[in-house]
Design an enzyme around this catalytic site. Structure first.
Site: not given
Ligand code: CA2
Length: 149
Positions: A9-10, A17, A22, A75, A78, A99, A101, A108
């Site tokens: 997700p996301n 953003r 990221y 990946n 969340a 896994e 990230h 974090r």
């Molecule tokens: O660091 C990672 O790859 C995560 O898996 C990314 C997840 C986060 O919930 C994990 O704790 C760590 C979230 C990805 C959200 O990605 C976005 C990217 C751009 C804008 C908004 C969200």
């Protein structure tokens, strides 16, 4: 050798953003970089992204039958921190799993320090951006090589 790269997700929002965490790349940019690196290392890649838990579970189940792949780089976003459904899907398939990230989840918030997936993976790589995925692919290649597959 083919590796299935699953993003949760996301992650389809990469580059739009939260660039400080990221990076600037879109998911398409990052996937292209990973695919190129893997091709140079004799690894074929197939990419899957979903914002839905059940679709990620089904993608894992279909690693061989649907994607024809020999390993999974996951990946789960969340979902990593609380999805027992994704955690339970991993032992259903007998392929190496890593896994990953993009960010260093251990630097974090506390809730990101917990993974309910890691125990069912061969290992975890985090904090190296797109390189987390590349390192995971090399790790899977190594595991498959050692098992003679
Ligand atoms: O660091 C990672 O790859 C995560 O898996 C990314 C997840 C986060 O919930 C994990 O704790 C760590 C979230 C990805 C959200 O990605 C976005 C990217 C751009 C804008 C908004 C969200």
């Amino acid at each position: 050798m083919k590796i299935l790269i699953v993003n949760g997700p996301n992650l389809n929002m990469l580059g739009s953003r939260e660039k400080a965490i990221y990076g600037e790349q879109t998911l398409a940019d990052m996937n292209a970089e990973i695919a190129e690196f893997c091709a140079e290392n004799g690894i074929e890649t197939v990419f899957f992204q979903s914002n839905s838990e059940g679709e990620i579970v089904s993608a894992i189940h279909g690693v061989r039958t649907r994607f024809g792949a020999d390993g999974i780089v996951l990946n789960a976003g969340a979902y990593t921190h609380y999805s027992r459904a994704i955690g339970d899907a991993l032992p259903c398939v007998g392929v190496p799993k890593v896994e990953v990230h993009i960010s260093n989840v251990h630097a974090r918030e506390d809730f990101r320090h917990v993974s309910v997936l890691a125990a069912n993976c061969n290992g975890v790589i985090c904090g190296f951006g797109a390189d987390s995925y590349k390192l995971a692919c090399l790790a899977i290649k190594d595991i498959l090589g050692r098992s003679g597959k």
